[in-house]
Write a protein that holds these residues in place. Structure first.
Motif, PDB file in Angstrom:
ATOM      1  N   ARG A  32       0.825  -1.125  -0.083  1.00 43.86           N
ATOM      2  CA  ARG A  32       0.002  -0.224   0.029  1.00 43.86           C
ATOM      3  C   ARG A  32       0.939   1.102  -0.030  1.00 43.86           C
ATOM      4  N   ARG A  45       2.313   1.827  -3.169  1.00 48.11           N
ATOM      5  CA  ARG A  45       1.125   2.336  -4.155  1.00 48.11           C
ATOM      6  C   ARG A  45       1.037   3.814  -4.002  1.00 48.11           C
ATOM      7  N   HIS A  83     -21.706  -0.352 -11.923  1.00 49.34           N
ATOM      8  CA  HIS A  83     -20.541  -0.716 -12.516  1.00 49.34           C
ATOM      9  C   HIS A  83     -19.445  -1.436 -11.529  1.00 49.34           C
ATOM     10  N   CYS A  84     -19.624  -1.092 -10.391  1.00 47.98           N
ATOM     11  CA  CYS A  84     -18.667  -1.450  -9.082  1.00 47.98           C
ATOM     12  C   CYS A  84     -19.087  -2.882  -8.325  1.00 47.98           C
ATOM     13  N   CYS A 125     -17.942  -6.739  -8.170  1.00 51.64           N
ATOM     14  CA  CYS A 125     -16.709  -7.129  -7.586  1.00 51.64           C
ATOM     15  C   CYS A 125     -16.766  -6.561  -5.954  1.00 51.64           C
ATOM     16  N   HIS A 126     -17.088  -5.264  -5.753  1.00 53.78           N
ATOM     17  CA  HIS A 126     -17.121  -4.788  -4.540  1.00 53.78           C
ATOM     18  C   HIS A 126     -18.432  -4.856  -3.596  1.00 53.78           C
ATOM     19  N   PRO A 147      -5.003  -9.727  -5.819  1.00 56.23           N
ATOM     20  CA  PRO A 147      -5.583  -9.731  -4.430  1.00 56.23           C
ATOM     21  C   PRO A 147      -7.067  -9.662  -4.245  1.00 56.23           C
ATOM     22  N   PRO A 183     -11.099  -5.182  -1.575  1.00 53.86           N
ATOM     23  CA  PRO A 183     -10.944  -4.993   0.054  1.00 53.86           C
ATOM     24  C   PRO A 183     -12.294  -4.635   0.460  1.00 53.86           C
ATOM     25  N   THR A 215      -9.195   1.839   3.668  1.00 56.95           N
ATOM     26  CA  THR A 215      -9.513   2.555   2.605  1.00 56.95           C
ATOM     27  C   THR A 215     -10.000   3.963   2.857  1.00 56.95           C
ATOM     28  N   LEU A 231      -8.229   8.536  -4.109  1.00 58.11           N
ATOM     29  CA  LEU A 231      -9.490   7.286  -4.259  1.00 58.11           C
ATOM     30  C   LEU A 231      -9.823   7.836  -5.665  1.00 58.11           C
ATOM     31  N   GLY A 238      -7.228  -6.616 -10.072  1.00 57.58           N
ATOM     32  CA  GLY A 238      -8.539  -6.808 -10.895  1.00 57.58           C
ATOM     33  C   GLY A 238      -8.994  -5.381 -11.006  1.00 57.58           C
ATOM     34  N   MET A 239      -8.513  -4.335 -10.614  1.00 61.59           N
ATOM     35  CA  MET A 239      -9.140  -3.097 -10.342  1.00 61.59           C
ATOM     36  C   MET A 239      -8.966  -2.281 -11.686  1.00 61.59           C
ATOM     37  N   TRP A 243     -11.344   3.458 -14.975  1.00 62.87           N
ATOM     38  CA  TRP A 243     -12.572   3.781 -15.239  1.00 62.87           C
ATOM     39  C   TRP A 243     -12.645   5.141 -16.242  1.00 62.87           C
TER      40      TRP A 243
HETATM   41  C1  HEC Z   1     -13.377  -6.541 -11.821  1.00 61.33           C
HETATM   42  C2  HEC Z   1     -13.641  -6.362 -10.451  1.00 61.33           C
HETATM   43  C3  HEC Z   1     -13.495  -4.582 -10.278  1.00 61.33           C
HETATM   44  C4  HEC Z   1     -14.469  -3.622 -10.357  1.00 61.33           C
HETATM   45  C5  HEC Z   1     -15.761  -3.888 -11.442  1.00 61.33           C
HETATM   46  C6  HEC Z   1     -14.062  -2.854  -9.521  1.00 61.33           C
HETATM   47  N1  HEC Z   1     -12.899  -2.807  -8.695  1.00 61.33           N
HETATM   48 FE1  HEC Z   1     -12.374  -1.799  -7.538  1.00 61.33          FE
HETATM   49  N2  HEC Z   1     -11.129  -3.032  -6.891  1.00 61.33           N
HETATM   50  C7  HEC Z   1     -11.253  -4.221  -7.394  1.00 61.33           C
HETATM   51  C8  HEC Z   1     -10.001  -4.759  -6.642  1.00 61.33           C
HETATM   52  C9  HEC Z   1      -9.461  -6.358  -6.858  1.00 61.33           C
HETATM   53  C10 HEC Z   1      -9.238  -3.901  -5.862  1.00 61.33           C
HETATM   54  C11 HEC Z   1      -8.279  -4.193  -4.881  1.00 61.33           C
HETATM   55  C12 HEC Z   1      -6.885  -4.127  -5.592  1.00 61.33           C
HETATM   56  C13 HEC Z   1      -5.763  -4.098  -4.695  1.00 61.33           C
HETATM   57  O1  HEC Z   1      -5.806  -4.972  -3.737  1.00 61.33           O
HETATM   58  O2  HEC Z   1      -4.709  -3.282  -4.793  1.00 61.33           O
HETATM   59  C14 HEC Z   1     -10.090  -2.958  -6.129  1.00 61.33           C
HETATM   60  C15 HEC Z   1      -9.712  -1.547  -5.469  1.00 61.33           C
HETATM   61  C16 HEC Z   1     -10.502  -0.436  -5.490  1.00 61.33           C
HETATM   62  C17 HEC Z   1     -10.240   0.648  -4.416  1.00 61.33           C
HETATM   63  C18 HEC Z   1      -8.736   0.801  -3.683  1.00 61.33           C
HETATM   64  C19 HEC Z   1      -9.417   0.260  -2.262  1.00 61.33           C
HETATM   65  C20 HEC Z   1      -8.229   0.315  -1.331  1.00 61.33           C
HETATM   66  O3  HEC Z   1      -8.315   0.302   0.010  1.00 61.33           O
HETATM   67  O4  HEC Z   1      -7.116   0.023  -1.861  1.00 61.33           O
HETATM   68  C21 HEC Z   1     -11.132   1.523  -4.992  1.00 61.33           C
HETATM   69  C22 HEC Z   1     -11.110   3.104  -4.225  1.00 61.33           C
HETATM   70  C23 HEC Z   1     -12.080   0.876  -5.869  1.00 61.33           C
HETATM   71  N3  HEC Z   1     -11.572  -0.318  -6.170  1.00 61.33           N
HETATM   72  C24 HEC Z   1     -13.039   1.622  -6.328  1.00 61.33           C
HETATM   73  C25 HEC Z   1     -13.983   0.880  -7.440  1.00 61.33           C
HETATM   74  C26 HEC Z   1     -15.142   1.672  -8.105  1.00 61.33           C
HETATM   75  C27 HEC Z   1     -15.361   3.047  -7.682  1.00 61.33           C
HETATM   76  C28 HEC Z   1     -15.621   0.792  -9.041  1.00 61.33           C
HETATM   77  C29 HEC Z   1     -16.422   1.313 -10.141  1.00 61.33           C
HETATM   78  C30 HEC Z   1     -16.556   2.454 -11.023  1.00 61.33           C
HETATM   79  C31 HEC Z   1     -14.722  -0.332  -9.017  1.00 61.33           C
HETATM   80  N4  HEC Z   1     -13.644  -0.138  -7.725  1.00 61.33           N
HETATM   81  C32 HEC Z   1     -14.672  -1.361  -9.517  1.00 61.33           C
HETATM   82  C33 HEC Z   1     -11.737  -4.997  -8.448  1.00 61.33           C
HETATM   83  C34 HEC Z   1     -12.817  -4.203  -9.026  1.00 61.33           C
END
Ligand code: HEC
Length: 200
Positions: free
Chosen positions: A44, A47, A79-80, A83-84, A100, A103, A110, A118, A130-131, A134
């Motif tokens: 982290r 990052r 959209h999110c 996964c989330h 990973p 979270p 976070t 963010l 996987g993030m 967008w």
């Molecule tokens: C295909 C799966 C997927 C989608 C869809 C997705 N995410 Fe994620 N996101 C992840 C993953 C996996 C992580 C953790 C990455 C890591 O551990 O560094 C993450 C991490 C994050 C984090 C960082 C959190 C932290 O504490 O590090 C944010 C903010 C976030 N996503 C926001 C979003 C938003 C807003 C959307 C929609 C617009 C979205 N994500 C869509 C998989 C996804």
């Protein structure tokens, strides 16, 4: 460096590699073991350091309001949430099985990230995870993403009513839609299938 040193180094490296493949020492980097706490904290930190300094400090141009939160909650559901999860807990089939994993964004790790950080993460994604990134590249001030930041801040206080509203915006498959329609028709006593009484 002298030849002796090189030789010593080679031996050490070979021994290390041997131990590594032998399985006698636990593997550090397999995807099955969770990283240690120190490893996760270090990742982290790295990052955060990798972000452009001014990105972290950018203020959110929007203020939180009922309207903004409703709009961004629906956007998040669409959209999110695959996964989330709608509640940001990451407890979805996809979120859990990514590595990973997604979270729990309600947690301090976070919530302690700055708005700018963010926003940057949403816009640019997180490499090697996987993030995804967008929004279209080049747009430096994406309103939807700033509003999503406000929604992420709101996650720890999400209400049952808000969650119910979001469910209406989760993406549905054709099969889901068909099933819903059949249920609705059946409840209305309409043209739904077999159980509906047929008039003579
Ligand atoms: C295909 C799966 C997927 C989608 C869809 C997705 N995410 Fe994620 N996101 C992840 C993953 C996996 C992580 C953790 C990455 C890591 O551990 O560094 C993450 C991490 C994050 C984090 C960082 C959190 C932290 O504490 O590090 C944010 C903010 C976030 N996503 C926001 C979003 C938003 C807003 C959307 C929609 C617009 C979205 N994500 C869509 C998989 C996804």
């Amino acid at each position: 460096m002298s030849r002796v040193l090189w030789a010593a180094l080679t031996v050490v490296l070979l021994l290390g590699a041997g131990l590594w493949v032998s399985g006698l020492v636990p593997h550090c980097c397999g995807a099955r073991q969770a990283p240690s706490r120190a490893e996760a904290a270090l990742a982290r930190r790295l990052r955060t350091w990798s972000l452009p300094a001014d990105a972290r400090q950018r203020p959110n141009p929007f203020a939180s309001s009922t309207e903004v939160l409703q709009e961004s909650a629906r956007h998040f559901a669409d959209h999110c949430a695959s996964c989330h999860g709608n509640d940001g807990g990451g407890n979805t089939e996809m979120g859990r099985n990514l590595y990973p994993p997604a979270p729990d964004m309600r947690e301090a790790a976070t919530q302690q990230l700055s708005d700018g950080e963010l926003y940057y993460i949403i816009r640019n994604g997180i490499r090697w995870t996987g993030m995804p990134a967008w929004g279209e590249p080049g747009n430096d001030n994406d309103q939807d993403s700033w509003k999503l930041v406000l929604f992420i801040r709101h996650l720890p206080k999400l209400t049952a009513d808000e969650l119910r509203d979001m469910e209406r915006f989760n993406p549905k498959s054709d099969a889901d839609r068909k099933e819903e329609k059949e249920e609705e028709d059946f409840l209305k006593g309409g043209p739904a299938g077999d159980q509906a009484p047929k008039s003579r």
